[in-house]
Design a protein around this motif. Structure first.
Motif, PDB file in Angstrom:
ATOM      1  N   LEU A   1       0.835  -1.199   0.000  1.00 44.84           N
ATOM      2  CA  LEU A   1       0.000   0.000   0.000  1.00 44.84           C
ATOM      3  C   LEU A   1       0.867   1.246   0.000  1.00 44.84           C
ATOM      4  N   LYS A   2       0.521   2.209  -0.845  1.00 40.89           N
ATOM      5  CA  LYS A   2       1.236   3.486  -0.851  1.00 40.89           C
ATOM      6  C   LYS A   2       0.804   4.368   0.320  1.00 40.89           C
ATOM      7  N   PHE A   3      -0.477   4.306   0.657  1.00 41.41           N
ATOM      8  CA  PHE A   3      -1.020   5.175   1.698  1.00 41.41           C
ATOM      9  C   PHE A   3      -1.891   4.360   2.654  1.00 41.41           C
ATOM     10  N   PRO A   4      -1.274   3.560   3.509  1.00 44.02           N
ATOM     11  CA  PRO A   4      -2.070   2.697   4.399  1.00 44.02           C
ATOM     12  C   PRO A   4      -2.992   3.468   5.330  1.00 44.02           C
ATOM     13  N   GLU A   5      -2.615   4.691   5.672  1.00 45.98           N
ATOM     14  CA  GLU A   5      -3.433   5.471   6.599  1.00 45.98           C
ATOM     15  C   GLU A   5      -4.793   5.832   6.015  1.00 45.98           C
ATOM     16  N   HIS A   6      -4.935   5.744   4.704  1.00 48.96           N
ATOM     17  CA  HIS A   6      -6.220   6.019   4.051  1.00 48.96           C
ATOM     18  C   HIS A   6      -6.820   4.754   3.435  1.00 48.96           C
ATOM     19  N   THR A   7      -6.441   3.607   3.977  1.00 56.47           N
ATOM     20  CA  THR A   7      -6.914   2.319   3.468  1.00 56.47           C
ATOM     21  C   THR A   7      -7.784   1.634   4.513  1.00 56.47           C
ATOM     22  N   ILE A   8      -8.897   1.069   4.058  1.00 56.82           N
ATOM     23  CA  ILE A   8      -9.835   0.370   4.938  1.00 56.82           C
ATOM     24  C   ILE A   8     -10.031  -1.043   4.398  1.00 56.82           C
ATOM     25  N   PHE A   9      -9.723  -2.036   5.198  1.00 55.87           N
ATOM     26  CA  PHE A   9     -10.015  -3.429   4.853  1.00 55.87           C
ATOM     27  C   PHE A   9     -11.326  -3.833   5.515  1.00 55.87           C
ATOM     28  N   THR A  10     -12.133  -4.623   4.799  1.00 57.06           N
ATOM     29  CA  THR A  10     -13.433  -5.062   5.343  1.00 57.06           C
ATOM     30  C   THR A  10     -13.561  -6.585   5.246  1.00 57.06           C
ATOM     31  N   PRO A  11     -12.733  -7.343   5.966  1.00 60.69           N
ATOM     32  CA  PRO A  11     -12.740  -8.804   5.828  1.00 60.69           C
ATOM     33  C   PRO A  11     -13.768  -9.500   6.702  1.00 60.69           C
ATOM     34  N   HIS A  12     -14.272 -10.646   6.215  1.00 67.40           N
ATOM     35  CA  HIS A  12     -14.921 -11.589   7.129  1.00 67.40           C
ATOM     36  C   HIS A  12     -13.809 -12.447   7.744  1.00 67.40           C
ATOM     37  N   GLU A  13     -14.165 -13.389   8.575  1.00 65.85           N
ATOM     38  CA  GLU A  13     -13.159 -14.074   9.380  1.00 65.85           C
ATOM     39  C   GLU A  13     -12.124 -14.830   8.546  1.00 65.85           C
ATOM     40  N   MET A  14     -12.544 -15.512   7.480  1.00 63.53           N
ATOM     41  CA  MET A  14     -11.578 -16.237   6.657  1.00 63.53           C
ATOM     42  C   MET A  14     -10.656 -15.276   5.915  1.00 63.53           C
ATOM     43  N   GLU A  15     -11.215 -14.179   5.404  1.00 65.39           N
ATOM     44  CA  GLU A  15     -10.375 -13.175   4.742  1.00 65.39           C
ATOM     45  C   GLU A  15      -9.408 -12.537   5.722  1.00 65.39           C
ATOM     46  N   LEU A  16      -9.855 -12.339   6.951  1.00 63.76           N
ATOM     47  CA  LEU A  16      -8.961 -11.778   7.972  1.00 63.76           C
ATOM     48  C   LEU A  16      -7.816 -12.733   8.273  1.00 63.76           C
ATOM     49  N   GLU A  17      -8.101 -14.032   8.288  1.00 62.44           N
ATOM     50  CA  GLU A  17      -7.034 -15.015   8.487  1.00 62.44           C
ATOM     51  C   GLU A  17      -5.998 -14.929   7.362  1.00 62.44           C
ATOM     52  N   ARG A  18      -6.459 -14.824   6.117  1.00 62.69           N
ATOM     53  CA  ARG A  18      -5.526 -14.706   4.998  1.00 62.69           C
ATOM     54  C   ARG A  18      -4.701 -13.422   5.090  1.00 62.69           C
ATOM     55  N   LEU A  19      -5.341 -12.356   5.514  1.00 63.97           N
ATOM     56  CA  LEU A  19      -4.700 -11.047   5.542  1.00 63.97           C
ATOM     57  C   LEU A  19      -3.684 -10.923   6.670  1.00 63.97           C
ATOM     58  N   SER A  20      -4.060 -11.400   7.849  1.00 65.59           N
ATOM     59  CA  SER A  20      -3.251 -11.167   9.057  1.00 65.59           C
ATOM     60  C   SER A  20      -2.477 -12.378   9.536  1.00 65.59           C
ATOM     61  N   ALA A  21      -2.789 -13.563   8.981  1.00 63.23           N
ATOM     62  CA  ALA A  21      -2.207 -14.835   9.439  1.00 63.23           C
ATOM     63  C   ALA A  21      -2.650 -15.189  10.856  1.00 63.23           C
ATOM     64  N   VAL A  22      -3.728 -14.577  11.327  1.00 66.06           N
ATOM     65  CA  VAL A  22      -4.319 -14.934  12.616  1.00 66.06           C
ATOM     66  C   VAL A  22      -5.511 -15.847  12.337  1.00 66.06           C
ATOM     67  N   ALA A  23      -5.435 -17.065  12.821  1.00 62.68           N
ATOM     68  CA  ALA A  23      -6.425 -18.082  12.483  1.00 62.68           C
ATOM     69  C   ALA A  23      -7.796 -17.756  13.070  1.00 62.68           C
ATOM     70  N   ILE A  24      -8.830 -18.238  12.392  1.00 66.30           N
ATOM     71  CA  ILE A  24     -10.186 -18.137  12.940  1.00 66.30           C
ATOM     72  C   ILE A  24     -10.205 -18.835  14.299  1.00 66.30           C
ATOM     73  N   GLY A  25     -10.841 -18.222  15.257  1.00 63.11           N
ATOM     74  CA  GLY A  25     -10.858 -18.742  16.618  1.00 63.11           C
ATOM     75  C   GLY A  25      -9.785 -18.121  17.492  1.00 63.11           C
ATOM     76  N   GLN A  26      -8.789 -17.490  16.858  1.00 61.47           N
ATOM     77  CA  GLN A  26      -7.724 -16.818  17.599  1.00 61.47           C
ATOM     78  C   GLN A  26      -7.670 -15.316  17.310  1.00 61.47           C
ATOM     79  N   GLN A  27      -8.702 -14.814  16.678  1.00 60.91           N
ATOM     80  CA  GLN A  27      -8.710 -13.415  16.254  1.00 60.91           C
ATOM     81  C   GLN A  27      -9.195 -12.520  17.398  1.00 60.91           C
ATOM     82  N   THR A  28      -8.358 -12.437  18.410  1.00 61.91           N
ATOM     83  CA  THR A  28      -8.676 -11.625  19.581  1.00 61.91           C
ATOM     84  C   THR A  28      -8.523 -10.148  19.247  1.00 61.91           C
ATOM     85  N   ASN A  29      -9.099  -9.314  20.099  1.00 63.75           N
ATOM     86  CA  ASN A  29      -8.969  -7.882  19.894  1.00 63.75           C
ATOM     87  C   ASN A  29      -7.505  -7.456  19.863  1.00 63.75           C
TER      88      ASN A  29
END
Length: 280
Positions: free
Chosen positions: A140-168
């Motif tokens: 990303l060139k400008f992450p501060e102006h970027t918004i990701f809108t993932p569901h849980e599986m997409e969040l796992e792909r994006l962050s490498a945090v598995a479903i069930g472990q996606q704590t705050n």
């Protein structure tokens, strides 16, 4: 986490100025809708139009042109296979991913967006664009102006945090490191921004569990950040809350709430909060 309430709508939704025109309320470009799945980007565009965006354009596979014009004559349509860099540069908000698809051809489209985006623009990355971003390790060139809108599986792909472990804490650590804003969609959606308090939504309903609901939310978020510019994060919070507030009210008399039904109620609900403003 802080619970979102109606207060966020009263804080964000403003009475429209008498001297204004369509450019006042944001130019939104949506990129998605491949040859198999045009409905997603049509719903997202309809949500943006009904949430008040002044000018909405859809870049999609041309097979969707007739359906989009029939469903939403207020939106312009272009073919995303052709060069749309000028249109991209003239947009305030870019939403990409609503059934864009994962092909190499669509990856080229996504890379074009990332290459041409400028600092004054907002970028919302949704759906298959999240998967492409994670798979290809894009930058990303400008992450501060970027918004990701993932569901849980997409969040796992994006962050490498598995479903069930996606704590705050784990999501907040990811957001702080990347510098992006993130709407983690689930039965209790959570919204994160770097080094800020995070928020949760407790008014969601299982009546929302139907195809196209996330696309509708992406369109609403894009519309709000394009219009209500004083606080970008507050605009995201308000869009997320309004989305579920409308669905909750509808679910009192309906077993399931369809995205198209929710979209039709957006202007009416926004009007209620405009009328609460004291500066008539």
């Amino acid at each position: 986490m802080i619970d979102l309430t109606d207060e966020i709508l009263g804080r964000v939704i403003q009475k429209r100025a008498a001297h204004s025109y369509k450019g006042t309320y944001g130019r939104v470009l949506l990129i998605g809708g491949n040859a198999q799945y045009g409905g997603a980007v049509i719903l997202a565009a309809a949500a943006a139009v009904n949430a008040g965006s002044g000018l909405v354009t859809v870049a999609c596979d041309p097979i969707n042109r007739s359906a989009l014009h029939a469903r939403l004559p207020e939106a312009m349509v272009v073919d995303y296979h052709h060069d749309f860099s000028e249109l991209l540069q003239n947009s305030d908000v870019i939403i990409i991913g609503c059934r864009l698809g994962l092909s190499d051809e669509n990856l080229v489209v996504f890379k074009q967006v990332l290459d041409h985006i400028s600092e004054h623009q907002k970028l919302i990355i949704d759906g298959s664009a999240i998967t492409l971003f994670a798979r290809e390790k894009l930058i990303l060139k400008f992450p501060e102006h970027t918004i990701f809108t993932p569901h849980e599986m997409e969040l796992e792909r994006l962050s490498a945090v598995a479903i069930g472990q996606q704590t705050n804490k784990k999501i907040q650590d990811f957001v702080d490191e990347c510098g992006v804003m993130l709407v983690a969609k689930s039965h209790e959606t959570r919204i994160f921004s770097p080094h800020k308090e995070n928020y949760k939504l407790k008014i969601g309903t299982p009546a929302q569990a139907t195809a196209g609901m996330g696309d509708t939310l992406a369109g609403m978020i894009g519309s709000f950040v394009g219009q209500f510019k004083s606080d970008e994060f507050d605009a995201i919070l308000a869009a997320v809350y309004l989305h579920s507030r409308i669905a909750r009210d509808a679910a009192r008399s309906a077993y399931v709430v369809l995205p198209s039904q929710l979209i039709n109620e957006i202007p009416k609900m926004m009007k209620k909060y405009e009328e609460k403003k004291s500066n008539f």
